[in-house]
Design a protein around this motif. Sequence first.
Motif, PDB file in Angstrom:
ATOM      1  N   TYR A 186      36.977  54.610  82.177  1.00 32.65           N
ATOM      2  CA  TYR A 186      37.600  55.743  82.882  1.00 32.65           C
ATOM      3  C   TYR A 186      36.634  56.326  83.913  1.00 32.65           C
ATOM      4  O   TYR A 186      37.005  56.596  85.054  1.00 32.65           O
ATOM      5  N   ILE A 187      35.364  56.517  83.513  1.00 31.91           N
ATOM      6  CA  ILE A 187      34.378  57.101  84.425  1.00 31.91           C
ATOM      7  C   ILE A 187      34.164  56.207  85.632  1.00 31.91           C
ATOM      8  O   ILE A 187      34.106  56.677  86.786  1.00 31.91           O
ATOM      9  N   MET A 230      36.924  55.342  92.762  1.00 31.16           N
ATOM     10  CA  MET A 230      37.859  56.064  93.608  1.00 31.16           C
ATOM     11  C   MET A 230      37.126  56.847  94.692  1.00 31.16           C
ATOM     12  O   MET A 230      37.599  56.979  95.824  1.00 31.16           O
ATOM     13  N   CYS A 231      35.935  57.341  94.348  1.00 31.97           N
ATOM     14  CA  CYS A 231      35.134  58.100  95.305  1.00 31.97           C
ATOM     15  C   CYS A 231      34.208  57.206  96.129  1.00 31.97           C
ATOM     16  O   CYS A 231      33.342  57.713  96.855  1.00 31.97           O
ATOM     17  N   ILE A 247      38.736  48.365  88.079  1.00 33.53           N
ATOM     18  CA  ILE A 247      38.404  48.474  89.499  1.00 33.53           C
ATOM     19  C   ILE A 247      39.242  47.475  90.288  1.00 33.53           C
ATOM     20  O   ILE A 247      39.210  46.267  90.026  1.00 33.53           O
ATOM     21  N   ARG A 248      39.963  48.002  91.257  1.00 34.31           N
ATOM     22  CA  ARG A 248      40.809  47.166  92.108  1.00 34.31           C
ATOM     23  C   ARG A 248      40.560  47.546  93.563  1.00 34.31           C
ATOM     24  O   ARG A 248      40.299  48.690  93.891  1.00 34.31           O
ATOM     25  N   LEU A 258      46.024  63.327  96.473  1.00 37.86           N
ATOM     26  CA  LEU A 258      45.589  64.718  96.494  1.00 37.86           C
ATOM     27  C   LEU A 258      45.376  65.246  95.077  1.00 37.86           C
ATOM     28  O   LEU A 258      44.343  65.859  94.772  1.00 37.86           O
ATOM     29  N   LEU A 259      46.335  64.998  94.195  1.00 40.55           N
ATOM     30  CA  LEU A 259      46.211  65.476  92.809  1.00 40.55           C
ATOM     31  C   LEU A 259      45.044  64.786  92.099  1.00 40.55           C
ATOM     32  O   LEU A 259      44.307  65.427  91.343  1.00 40.55           O
ATOM     33  N   ASN A 260      44.888  63.479  92.336  1.00 38.09           N
ATOM     34  CA  ASN A 260      43.782  62.761  91.709  1.00 38.09           C
ATOM     35  C   ASN A 260      42.442  63.316  92.156  1.00 38.09           C
ATOM     36  O   ASN A 260      41.506  63.463  91.366  1.00 38.09           O
ATOM     37  N   ALA A 261      42.344  63.611  93.465  1.00 38.98           N
ATOM     38  CA  ALA A 261      41.086  64.130  93.997  1.00 38.98           C
ATOM     39  C   ALA A 261      40.809  65.542  93.503  1.00 38.98           C
ATOM     40  O   ALA A 261      39.666  65.905  93.206  1.00 38.98           O
TER      41      ALA A 261
END
Length: 1786
Positions: free
Chosen positions: A456-457, A463-464, A490-491, A908-911
Motif C-alpha cells: 500500500y505504501i 502515485m507521487c 505498481i503500474r 483529486l480525492l486520492n491526492a
Amino acid sequence: MATAEDTPDEHHVRSKKKQDLQELLTEVGLSVDYWLHKVWEHLGVTCTEALQYLKEKDLQKLKSQAQHPWEKVALEKLFDLSQSKSPPGLQESPGERMKKRQRQAEQALQALRDLQSEGKHRQEEAVRTKEAELRQALEIPEECWPLPEVPLREVTEDKQRQLSHMEQALTDRQNIPDRDLVRWASGGLTLQGIYKTSHQRDLIERREELLSVPGEFSLLGPEQGKRMETKEFTTSQEESLFSQTVEKLGFTAMMSGKGEGWGFSLEGESMETHELHSENSYFCSVKFSYSPMAVCHFGTDQLQLSKAALQELKSIENLLEHSEDAILKSRTENFFHRFGSHANKGPLYLGGIYCWKAIAQDFKNEQLGDVKQQAAEALNCYVRGSYSGIALKVGVDMKTSDEHSKTTTQNAAFRNLKSSIQLSVAQIGGPPEPHIHPMDIQMALFHCADNFARQYILAKLAMCQYALPLIVPNPNCSQIESFLWSLRQIRRSWKDASKSPQDKSYSHKNQPMCSVSAPIVSFIRVGNGLSASRPQIMNSLLSKCKHDVFFHRHCRGSSKCCVLMGGLVEICWFCPGGAGEDRFDNCVAFTNLHGDAKEHKQQLAFLQEFSSVIVILMSASDDSKENQTLVRDLCQSSRPLICLLVDKDKTMDRNTGKRVRFGIRYRNEAELTEELTTAITHLLELSDAAALSLEDCSEVARKQGFLVDEDQRECTEAKEKAETIMALLSEVKLPQIKENFLPLQGELWHIWCQKDKELYHLREKGNRSIEQHKSETETEKQRIRRQQLEKAFPLNNLMRSVLGIEAISTEISDCTLGVEQLLREVCQIYEALEETSCTRDSLFLCLPQIAADLMIAGVPIELMDGDASYVPLKWMAAVFDKISEKLGDKRLFVLSVLGLQSSGKSTLLNALFGLQFTVSAGRCTRGAYMQLLKVEETFTKEFGFDFVLVVDTEGLRAPELSNKSQNRDNELATFVTGLGHLTLINIFGENPSEMQDILQIVVQAFLRMKQVKISPSCLFVHQNVGEVTAKDQNMEGRRKLEQRLDEMTALAAEQEECLHVTRFTDVIEFDVNTHVFYFESRGSIMKISDVKFRVQDLWKALISENFIFSFRNTQEIIAMSKLETMYNQWTWDLRSHILDLQNQLNNQIQNGKILTVTTNTLEEPVTKKYEAIKQEFEKYFKEDPDGEILIQWKANFEHKLLIVKDAIISETRRKANELISLKIGQESLDNQKSHYESVLLEKSQKLALKLDEKFNQLWTNWVYDVSSAVSHITEPNIDLDSENILWEHFIKEKDLPEKLKRSDTANFQIDYENHVQMRKKYFFISKVLEARHRESINKTTKNIISRFEETIQNIWRQQRGYSQNDFYEILRIIEKEVKPVGTEEEYTLTSNYSIDLSVCLFCRASKSFKEIHKAFKRANDPVNYLESKKDDFFMSFKISCQGATSITFFVDFLWLKLIPAISASIWGKLGPKIAGDMRATCPAFNGNRANLEKHILISLAEEENFDHYWQYIYYPELFFRHYISNCIRKYCSKQGSEKVQTFFKMSLGDIRSAILTAIYESTAVPKESSTASRWLDLFCDLLGSNLIFPRRELVSIEHQEINDTTFLKEAMSAALDPAMRKVEENCSRKSVDELFPEIEKLLTEHLCGCWKQCPFCKAVCTNTIPSHEGDHSVPFHRPQAVSGWHIYKTDYFAIECCSTYMASDHTFILPDHRILPYKKYRQAGGDYATWSITPDSSTQPYWKWFVCHFRSKLEEKHNKKFTNEGTIPNTWAKITKQDVLDDLKK
C-alpha cells in the motif's frame, strides 16, 4: 595552520583542576609522573572531582598497577580522601550543572533588565559587569558577544530567547537516561568500533556497534569549559577528511590536531593532499566551537561486546578447526570491516561541535593572503551574528544538522577579487535531539509494516512519482531483502517512440511493472565526501520539471546523519510519452545504491549481474587502494560503464567503446544531462545485457542469498489462491467471464432494476389498475430473484473460492478481477436470498459482513451500480448495519465529488486523502464508490465526527451515454449532493461550455436540496487554470462565473417550478472572492445509521418522477417520532402534577379555606414543575444523538409546552372558580342551615341542663317549628324554557310550528331525503348519495350526541341545579359540528336536520334537567337537611349530658365525620394513579399516537370484527375512546387489579400519616380557651388539602370543653386504626367501574392528538399534538376502497392507495367538478391542502389483507364491486393475518 583559542578563564580552570589532582597525589606520597598517567589510562580520571565517583572495584584496578606494597596503602588513603573531601559543588551531575548555569544566567539577565529600566547604557561599568556574568553563564566567547553599538534592549531580548531554548533543552535532557544518551550520541559513534590501519580513511569509516553500554553506568559532569578553535584548509579533500575525522574521533582529535594515538598524522596527510592538488584555487577557514555536556569512561572490566559482534566472533571461533586459512582470513577481515579493530573506551567527551565555514574558490594563487583576510573578517562577523540570534537555533536548540544558511559577502577592500565567500554552519554531535532524516522515517515504516502495508505504501509513493525501495538491508540482522510482492501494485503507461516517420509508436497502458522487461541503468558511488549529488544527477535525467524522484542532500529536511539508508537500492522507471522531447525512446529502469559501493558488496554484485549500464560517481584523486581496486574490477567487466568524476571539469578524451568518463565539476547542468543522456542511450545499444523484469531480478536476488518478500508464507498462500481464481478465469474467454462466473449482475439484474423503477412510474394498462400493474411488477421482481438464485446456487468455482476463503476481505481486495464485480455478485446473492428465502442461513448473514470488513479496512465499496445505474438499498442498509455493529453508531462527515468525465475527480480525492479510487484516462469510475476514513482521535472532538465517508462518482456528460446522459447526470448529482455534507465541484480548466454543463447540473441539484430542507455545502475546485496575476482580470473571471451561476439558477428554478428563485445567491451563499459556495448552514453531522436512511430516502425520491414531491426524510421522521413520545411524557408529567394541585385546591375550596383562585395562585407551584420539565427538555435536545435534527423543532415544541402549561393552568383556574361560584351561590342556603343548627343546638343544650329524657320525643316538634318559617321555592318550567329557546333560535325558519310538531321527540332518525342535500354534479344533475356519504353523516350525528351526553354528565358531576344556559349549550354543540360539513363534503345538512336533532335532544335534556332539579332540591331542602343532622345533634345532646369531663363522645363524633371524607379522598386519587400506571406499563399508551394506532390495528385484526372496523374507519375518535375504555376494563379486571389495591393502600397510608401528624401537632399547641373550637380550627388547617373536611360541619361540637389535650390525643390516636379499617371496608364495597370515566377522560385527553382524516382514504393523522403546526400525515395510507372510493362513472372500487396515485398521472374529481392530477392535490384547497402525501410504493400489507378478508362486507356496505379495474391483485390474497401482525410488530 591550526591555532587554539582558549579563553583565559577556561585555561585557568583546566590548569587548576590538574594541579589539584597532582597535589592530592603528592599528599598521599604517590609519584605524580607515574600515577597521573595510570589513573587516566585505567579510570579516565583527569581531575580531583572525578575521584569522588570511584568505587571499590576501581580501587582494585589501581592496586594492580602498584610497584610497591606501600603504594596500595597510599591508594586507599587517596580513595578515602576523595570520598570525604569532595566539596558539594564538585559532585554535580551534568543536569545539575546545566541548571546552575541557567539560574546564574537568569539572575544576570534580570539584573541587566533592571539596569535597562533605569536608563543605563552598555558603556557604563555596572552594565558591563552584568554582561560579563551573563556571558560566562551562557559560555559565549568574548569575541562573539554583541558589539558595543548594539542597544541594550536588543541584547536582553536576544539572550532571553537563548535562555528559553536552553530551558527546553534541559527539560528534554532530563527525560533521557544516561544509557540512552550514550547509545544515541552522534548517531551511536560512542559504541562503534574503530579500524586501525595505516590509512586514515579506514579509521574514520562508520562501523557497526562493537560495544554495548555497561550495566552500571553514569555520566560525569564536563571537565572542560566551552572551547573554540580555528583551522584553515587549501583543498576541499583536506577539509572533508578533517571534518570526518572530527565527527568520528570527537573533540580530542581536533584539540591535538594530530592522530598519533591512532598511528597517523592529520597534518602530514593533509599536507600531502595539499601538495597533490595545489594547482586548484581553494581556501576554507573553519571555526569550531565545542560545547561540553558530560564525560564518560568505560573501564576495562566494563567493556562488553555487542550481541552482533559477539555472535560473529563465535562464528569465527567455530571456523578455527574446520576451515582453511583463506576463509578464516576473509571472515576476520570482514569482522574488522564491520566492527573495527579497537574499542573507543574513553574518556569520551560528550557535547556539540558547531562549525562555521568560510570557503573561497577560483582565485589566483597570489591572492591567497587577501582571501584569508577577507574570509577571516566574514567568518568573525558570521559567528558573532550566530550568537546574536541569527544562528541561535543551531547553537542552543541544537536541532539543525544541515546547512542553515548560505550568504555571499564581499568587502569593499577586496572588490578586485573575483571569488565570493560562501558561509555556512553545521553541527556535529551535540545533545541527543537529532534531526530524523525523512528517508529514515520512510524506511522505519517499511521495517515495521507487513507485506500488505508495504504494498500500500509503495503504491502511494509511486502515485507521487517517487523512487521505490528494491533491495533493503534489515537493520536487525545481516539479512538483505528483495521487494517483489510490495511492488506488485505498481503500474505504468507509456508510449515507445517510433524509429522512423513511417513507423507507428507502440502504446503500453497500465502495465504491471513487475512483469515489464526493461534495460536497467544503475548508479553507484565509490568513496566518501564527494561534492556532487548522485540522486540529483539522476533527477535531472528523469524529470525536466525538476521533480525530485530520488531524495538527495539538498532536499528539505535532509541531513548528514541517515541511519537506515545505507545499502538501500531504489528503483524508478522512465516512461516516455512518445513525443520528440523524451530523453529515452523506450522504458528504462534506473536504480540507485545508497552509500559507498565498497561497503555494500552484496548489493553491488547484485546490480552488476542484471544492469545494462553502470554509472559510477567518484573522485579521480581518490588514492584508496580498495576504491581503486573496485573501479578497476568494474572496468574489466563486460557491462558498459560511465564514470562521473567530481574533481574534473571537462569530459575525458578516452571515451571509447563501453567505457565513458565525464568530468562534472563546474559543469552546466543542462549540458551535463544532455551528454549523459546521449552516453546512456549509446551504451544501452551496445550493452549485451538482456532487459530484465523485477520478476527476473528476484531470481538473481535469490541466487545472491537475498530474502524475496514474495517467498514468505502469507504472500505465497495469497498468491496461490489468486492464481487459483485466475486459472478459473483463464478457462473462459474474456467476454464470457461475467456471464459464466458472475451471472447475477447481468441481464436479470438490469431487468430487475428496470422493474423496480417502474413501481415509481406506474401507469394504467388496458383494464389493469395501477395496483394490478404494481402487483404484477412485484411478482415479476420475485420471479427474477428466484431465477438469480437458480443461477447462483450451487456456487460456481469462482464464487466458492471467493466465499470459501478465511481472509475474505484481503483476498477480495487483492483479486485482479476487481472488487466491485465480486461484491456486486455477493450483493445480488444477498438481495435474492433476502427477498425469496424465508430462512436465514449463515451464508446469508455473513455476506454484508464481507463488504463491511472491506470498508473498515479502507477499500472503496460500490454505492451505486454504474452498469445498472441503481443503488441496491437492502444490501447497502445491511452493510451499514454491520459497520455500525462493529464500530458503533459513529458520526460521519460525508464528502462527495462531482465533475465532468476525465476532469480528475478520483485523482483529486486520492491526492487529498491518500485514497485508492481507480484513476486513468477516459471513463474509469462507474456509478459511485465510497471509502471510509478514520479521523485521528485527537481531532474527533474538534471536528465533531469520527469518520469521513468519501464518495467518488462517475463523470458527468459522458459521450458514450449521450442518449440518456442528462437525466442520469441529474440523478447522480442530486444523489451525491444530498448525501454529502460537502460536495467538491471539480472544474477542469476554463472552457465556458464545460463550465455551463457542470454548473447547470450542480445548481439544479442544490436547488432540489434546498427545497427538501437538506443543507450541504459545496466547494468549487478549478484545475489547470492559467496563472492570473492582474487583480482586475481575476475579478472579471469571478464576475463571469457568478453571472453563469445566476443564469443556470434561473433555468433550474424554471424546471423545478421554483418561481421565487432567480439568482444563485437565493440558493447558496456565494463568496466571489474565495470561489466558495455555502448553504446557510453546514447541516448536521450524521451517524452511520443516519447515512443508511439518507441513502434510502434519496434513492427512493430520485427514481420517482418528482424528487421534491417524493422525498421523505426517514431520519427526520424517526427523530420526530421519538420527540413526540418524549413530548407525551413531559405533558403527562405536567398534567399529573397540576391534577394533584387541582385536587388540593378543590379540597381547600370545599373546606372554605380559599375564596378566590388567581393565575398567580397557580403559577408558583406549577412553575417549579414546569422548570424541572424544561431542564429535561433542554437535556434531551442537547444530549440526544439526533439533536442537530431536532433543533429545527425545538422552538415550536418549547412554545407548545408553554401553551399546554398555560392552558392547563387556565382550565384549572376556571374549574376552581366555578367551584367557588357554586359555593357562593349556596352561601345563603348554608347560612340558613347554620341558623337552623344554631336554634336546634341551643334547644338541645337547654334540655340537657334540665332533664335527661329521650331526645326523640321533642325532635319532630323542633324541626316543624324551625322549618315552618321557610319560604316556598318556585319550581322552574323546564318544558316551557325548552320550547321558548327553540322558537327563539329557529325563528327565521319557515313553517316552524309544523316542523316542531313533525319532529320525533323520542328518537332521532336521519331522513336523508329531508336532512341531506347533494351538490350539483353537472348543471341540473345532482351527485348520488353514496354509502361513504351516509357514514360521514352518521359520524357527525354520533359526535353531536356524544358531546350532548358528555354535557349532561358534567352537570350531574357538578351537583348543581338547572339553568337555561344548558339548553343554549346544546344548540352550540349542534351548530359547531354541523358547520364544517357543508364546506368540506359533497353534501350539505339542511335546516330540517338541525331542527329535528335539536328538538330530539331538547326533549331528552328536559327529562334529565327535571331529574337534576329534583336531586338538587332534595339535597338542599331544609327539612331533609335537618333530618340528616338528627344523629349529629343527638350526639351533641349526649355530650352535653355527660359533661365536660368526657371526651369519648367528642372523638366518636369527629371520626364519624372523618371516615366518609377519607373514603372520598382516597377514591378520588385512585383514578389518576391508575391512569398513570397504565400509561407507563401498557404498551399501547406508553408512546405517541402512532404507537396507539398500531395497537388498535393489531387488536382489530385479532378480533376480525367488521363492525368494529367500520366504526374505526368512520368514527375514529369514538372508537379510540371505546378502545381506551376496554383497555381500562381489562387492566382493572386482570393484571391491574392487584395494582389498584396497592394504590389504595398507598393512598390510605398517606392519609393516615397526614391525620396522625395533624393530631400530634394540634394537641401540642397550648390552648387559650378550654372549648374545642380553637382546637378544631387548628386540626382542620393541618389536614389542609389532603381531604374535603369543612370546618362548618363540626359546629355542633365546637362548644365542648377540652381541658386534657393529652387524653384527646390518645383517644384520637386510638380510634385511628379502627377508622382506617372502616374506610377500607367502605371502599371495598365500591366498584372500580365507577373510576372508569375519569381514567378514560385522563388518557383520552392526553393521547387524543389530531383527528383529521385523509380526504382520500380516511387514514387518521398520527400527530400527537391536537392543533399541530405543519401538514397532517400518516406513515401508511390505505387503499381507497376502504373509504368507498370508486372509478369514475363505474361501480368499480378504486383499490389504489393515495401514495400510489401520487406516483402516477391519475386524476381525481372534486365536488365542484374540477379535475386535478393527484400530484397537484394541494390545489384542491381545504383539507387537501393541509395534508402531506408522498409517493410511496411500500404500502402497508395490513389494509390489503383487510380488503381481501372483508371483500363481501365492503361490497355490501358501499354497493361497489371489486371487478375489472377494481380487481384485487392475486398477491394481496396471499397475505395472511400473521403476516400483517408480524409487520405491525416489527
